[in-house]
Design a protein around this motif. Structure first.
Motif, PDB file in Angstrom:
ATOM      1  N   GLU A 172       0.844  -1.192   0.000  1.00  0.00           N
ATOM      2  CA  GLU A 172       0.000   0.000   0.000  1.00  0.00           C
ATOM      3  C   GLU A 172       0.886   1.250   0.000  1.00  0.00           C
ATOM      4  N   GLY A 173       0.464   2.251  -0.761  1.00  0.00           N
ATOM      5  CA  GLY A 173       1.247   3.469  -0.901  1.00  0.00           C
ATOM      6  C   GLY A 173       2.092   3.510  -2.157  1.00  0.00           C
ATOM      7  N   SER A 174       2.279   2.352  -2.811  1.00  0.00           N
ATOM      8  CA  SER A 174       3.050   2.325  -4.054  1.00  0.00           C
ATOM      9  C   SER A 174       2.346   3.148  -5.118  1.00  0.00           C
ATOM     10  N   MET A 175       3.137   3.758  -6.017  1.00  0.00           N
ATOM     11  CA  MET A 175       2.562   4.677  -6.989  1.00  0.00           C
ATOM     12  C   MET A 175       3.123   4.429  -8.381  1.00  0.00           C
ATOM     13  N   LEU A 176       2.334   4.836  -9.375  1.00  0.00           N
ATOM     14  CA  LEU A 176       2.839   4.948 -10.738  1.00  0.00           C
ATOM     15  C   LEU A 176       2.181   6.158 -11.395  1.00  0.00           C
ATOM     16  N   ALA A 177       2.858   6.678 -12.399  1.00  0.00           N
ATOM     17  CA  ALA A 177       2.333   7.802 -13.174  1.00  0.00           C
ATOM     18  C   ALA A 177       2.092   7.341 -14.596  1.00  0.00           C
ATOM     19  N   ILE A 178       0.960   7.746 -15.169  1.00  0.00           N
ATOM     20  CA  ILE A 178       0.633   7.437 -16.558  1.00  0.00           C
ATOM     21  C   ILE A 178       0.488   8.752 -17.317  1.00  0.00           C
ATOM     22  N   GLY A 179       1.220   8.864 -18.424  1.00  0.00           N
ATOM     23  CA  GLY A 179       1.142  10.060 -19.242  1.00  0.00           C
ATOM     24  C   GLY A 179       0.370   9.813 -20.523  1.00  0.00           C
ATOM     25  N   GLU A 180       0.179  10.859 -21.305  1.00  0.00           N
ATOM     26  CA  GLU A 180      -0.524  10.755 -22.578  1.00  0.00           C
ATOM     27  C   GLU A 180       0.169   9.718 -23.467  1.00  0.00           C
ATOM     28  N   GLY A 181      -0.631   8.910 -24.119  1.00  0.00           N
ATOM     29  CA  GLY A 181      -0.081   7.874 -24.978  1.00  0.00           C
ATOM     30  C   GLY A 181       0.291   6.608 -24.246  1.00  0.00           C
ATOM     31  N   GLY A 182       0.147   6.622 -22.892  1.00  0.00           N
ATOM     32  CA  GLY A 182       0.415   5.414 -22.131  1.00  0.00           C
ATOM     33  C   GLY A 182       1.816   5.324 -21.556  1.00  0.00           C
ATOM     34  N   GLN A 183       2.606   6.424 -21.585  1.00  0.00           N
ATOM     35  CA  GLN A 183       3.910   6.378 -20.933  1.00  0.00           C
ATOM     36  C   GLN A 183       3.716   6.090 -19.445  1.00  0.00           C
ATOM     37  N   LEU A 184       4.635   5.341 -18.877  1.00  0.00           N
ATOM     38  CA  LEU A 184       4.433   4.881 -17.505  1.00  0.00           C
ATOM     39  C   LEU A 184       5.738   4.935 -16.731  1.00  0.00           C
ATOM     40  N   VAL A 185       5.660   5.396 -15.481  1.00  0.00           N
ATOM     41  CA  VAL A 185       6.780   5.375 -14.551  1.00  0.00           C
ATOM     42  C   VAL A 185       6.256   4.866 -13.212  1.00  0.00           C
ATOM     43  N   GLY A 186       6.958   3.907 -12.622  1.00  0.00           N
ATOM     44  CA  GLY A 186       6.526   3.349 -11.348  1.00  0.00           C
ATOM     45  C   GLY A 186       5.874   2.000 -11.531  1.00  0.00           C
ATOM     46  N   SER A 187       5.303   1.484 -10.444  1.00  0.00           N
ATOM     47  CA  SER A 187       4.729   0.129 -10.494  1.00  0.00           C
ATOM     48  C   SER A 187       3.706  -0.048  -9.384  1.00  0.00           C
ATOM     49  N   VAL A 188       2.622  -0.761  -9.717  1.00  0.00           N
ATOM     50  CA  VAL A 188       1.626  -1.136  -8.704  1.00  0.00           C
ATOM     51  C   VAL A 188       1.375  -2.637  -8.689  1.00  0.00           C
ATOM     52  N   SER A 189       1.987  -3.376  -9.617  1.00  0.00           N
ATOM     53  CA  SER A 189       1.805  -4.826  -9.668  1.00  0.00           C
ATOM     54  C   SER A 189       2.999  -5.424 -10.382  1.00  0.00           C
ATOM     55  N   GLY A 190       2.876  -6.693 -10.751  1.00  0.00           N
ATOM     56  CA  GLY A 190       3.936  -7.350 -11.489  1.00  0.00           C
ATOM     57  C   GLY A 190       3.975  -6.977 -12.950  1.00  0.00           C
ATOM     58  N   GLY A 191       3.032  -6.164 -13.418  1.00  0.00           N
ATOM     59  CA  GLY A 191       3.054  -5.719 -14.800  1.00  0.00           C
ATOM     60  C   GLY A 191       1.722  -5.810 -15.519  1.00  0.00           C
ATOM     61  N   CYS A 192       0.889  -6.771 -15.147  1.00  0.00           N
ATOM     62  CA  CYS A 192      -0.360  -6.966 -15.892  1.00  0.00           C
ATOM     63  C   CYS A 192      -1.372  -5.854 -15.634  1.00  0.00           C
ATOM     64  N   ILE A 193      -1.451  -5.384 -14.402  1.00  0.00           N
ATOM     65  CA  ILE A 193      -2.351  -4.263 -14.127  1.00  0.00           C
ATOM     66  C   ILE A 193      -1.874  -3.024 -14.869  1.00  0.00           C
ATOM     67  N   GLU A 194      -0.553  -2.821 -14.884  1.00  0.00           N
ATOM     68  CA  GLU A 194      -0.012  -1.691 -15.636  1.00  0.00           C
ATOM     69  C   GLU A 194      -0.412  -1.784 -17.109  1.00  0.00           C
ATOM     70  N   ASP A 195      -0.333  -2.991 -17.670  1.00  0.00           N
ATOM     71  CA  ASP A 195      -0.709  -3.178 -19.075  1.00  0.00           C
ATOM     72  C   ASP A 195      -2.166  -2.801 -19.303  1.00  0.00           C
ATOM     73  N   ASP A 196      -3.038  -3.172 -18.365  1.00  0.00           N
ATOM     74  CA  ASP A 196      -4.455  -2.853 -18.501  1.00  0.00           C
ATOM     75  C   ASP A 196      -4.689  -1.346 -18.407  1.00  0.00           C
ATOM     76  N   LEU A 197      -3.988  -0.693 -17.471  1.00  0.00           N
ATOM     77  CA  LEU A 197      -4.146   0.763 -17.333  1.00  0.00           C
ATOM     78  C   LEU A 197      -3.664   1.486 -18.585  1.00  0.00           C
ATOM     79  N   ILE A 198      -2.540   1.037 -19.126  1.00  0.00           N
ATOM     80  CA  ILE A 198      -2.020   1.646 -20.353  1.00  0.00           C
ATOM     81  C   ILE A 198      -2.996   1.456 -21.503  1.00  0.00           C
ATOM     82  N   ALA A 199      -3.546   0.240 -21.623  1.00  0.00           N
ATOM     83  CA  ALA A 199      -4.485  -0.047 -22.709  1.00  0.00           C
ATOM     84  C   ALA A 199      -5.707   0.857 -22.622  1.00  0.00           C
TER      85      ALA A 199
END
Length: 331
Positions: A38-65
């Motif tokens: 809890e407290g972990s963060m990520l930033a998503i920019g226009e076009g799906g650029q991403l910095v940080g992490s909230v999971s092993g990668g699959c949630i990030e993929d869904d957020l980017i999509a």
């Protein structure tokens, strides 16, 4: 080296100042096992650029999509939950039974990211309060034992170094140790009264003090979130600091050197007003055994042991430094 959370915040500030839309995603609640705390963060920019992490990668993929398909449509924060069902847990790479809740926050120049970064640059511990309904933000000074909290109206996340590391000695090993510790979100102080070492020392974000180490230990008023590592190989500097550190509630006190040197050090310390229990708190030879021989590898070894102690993980005997050969060179 910035910590991952600091990198996320700096990226958000850069995007906002450049007129780029972005969202800040924070892990606010977990059930069962989860890849990130809890407290972990990520930033998503226009076009799906991403910095940080909230999971092993699959949630990030869904957020980017979602961003790539729909763009940014939120005007207020939104809570989003992943992993409610077994199928979702498998799809999003969560451990069996794991569920993670995220707060997705559309950022503006009024989100006070720049103000937060200014206060963090001053080594302040800051609570960032976010109104879930409006996105309004208030910054307040936080305490070391504060933690992320959320209710139906507000999410509060804690930012800044909640752990402190005092390094005795400003040698080459100290530079690696301090740099990596900064990336782990420690507030790092290096103490060395020797002028020849002071002139060569420079690590951005690290405070260098020139007082005697024992005076520095007492001035810092060490608590249970503090660690002390002695690296000078000089008993006149290391021992006096260790005496004061071992009397304190510091969660970790260690000193570099071989097993034989460490045994002699403990004998010396027992001649002072320390109990056997206090002297046995000393970690030495310092670090865990990874076959390390270079200063960078030794720094990793030390921080690995510190992390295990901080997280209350018992190290197996085979992971302890045995003969201490990797610590014989000058730091």
């Amino acid at each position: 080296m910035d910590s991952q959370d600091l990198e996320v915040l700096k990226t958000c500030e850069r995007w906002l100042n450049g007129g780029q839309a972005c969202e800040l995603v924070t892990v606010v609640k977990t059930w069962g096992s989860s890849p990130r705390p809890e407290g972990s963060m990520l930033a998503i920019g226009e076009g799906g650029q991403l910095v940080g992490s909230v999971s092993g990668g699959c949630i990030e993929d869904d957020l980017i999509a979602r961003v790539q398909e729909y763009g940014f449509q939120r005007t207020c924060p939104e809570l989003l939950t992943y992993g409610i069902t077994a199928d979702e847990a498998h799809r999003f790479g969560l451990p069996c039974g794991g569920t993670i809740q995220l707060l997705i926050e559309p950022l503006t120049l009024d989100s006070k990211i720049s103000d937060l970064l200014v206060r963090l640059a001053q080594h302040e511990l800051v609570a960032r309060h976010v109104n879930i309904h409006t996105g309004g933000v208030i910054l307040k000074t936080a305490q070391a034992d504060d933690a992320l909290s959320i209710d139906q109206n507000e999410m509060t996340n804690i930012h800044g170094p909640r752990w402190r590391l005092l390094i005795i000695g400003a040698g080459q090993l100290s530079r690696f140790l301090a740099t990596i510790a900064l990336g782990m979100d420690y507030q790092v102080t290096v103490c060395d009264p020797r002028e020849e070492y002071q002139q060569a020392w420079h690590v951005d974000g690290v405070r260098l003090v020139h007082e005697m180490p024992d005076d520095t230990v007492m001035a810092m008023q060490l608590d249970g979130r503090s660690a002390v590592v002695a690296l000078t190989h000089d008993p006149k500097l290391d021992d006096m600091a260790l005496i004061e550190a071992l009397k304190s509630p510091a969660f970790y006190v260690g000193a570099i050197g071989s097993r034989a040197n460490n045994a002699k050090r403990k004998e010396r310390l027992l001649e002072f007003d320390l109990s056997v229990a206090q002297v046995e708190k000393l970690h030495g030879p310092i670090g865990i055994y990874i076959g390390s021989k270079t200063p960078a590898e030794i720094a990793i070894s030390i921080l690995a042991e510190m992390t295990a102690i901080k997280n209350k993980v018992a190290l197996a005997p085979e992971n302890r430094i045995d003969i201490g050969k990797q610590q014989m060179s000058k730091s």
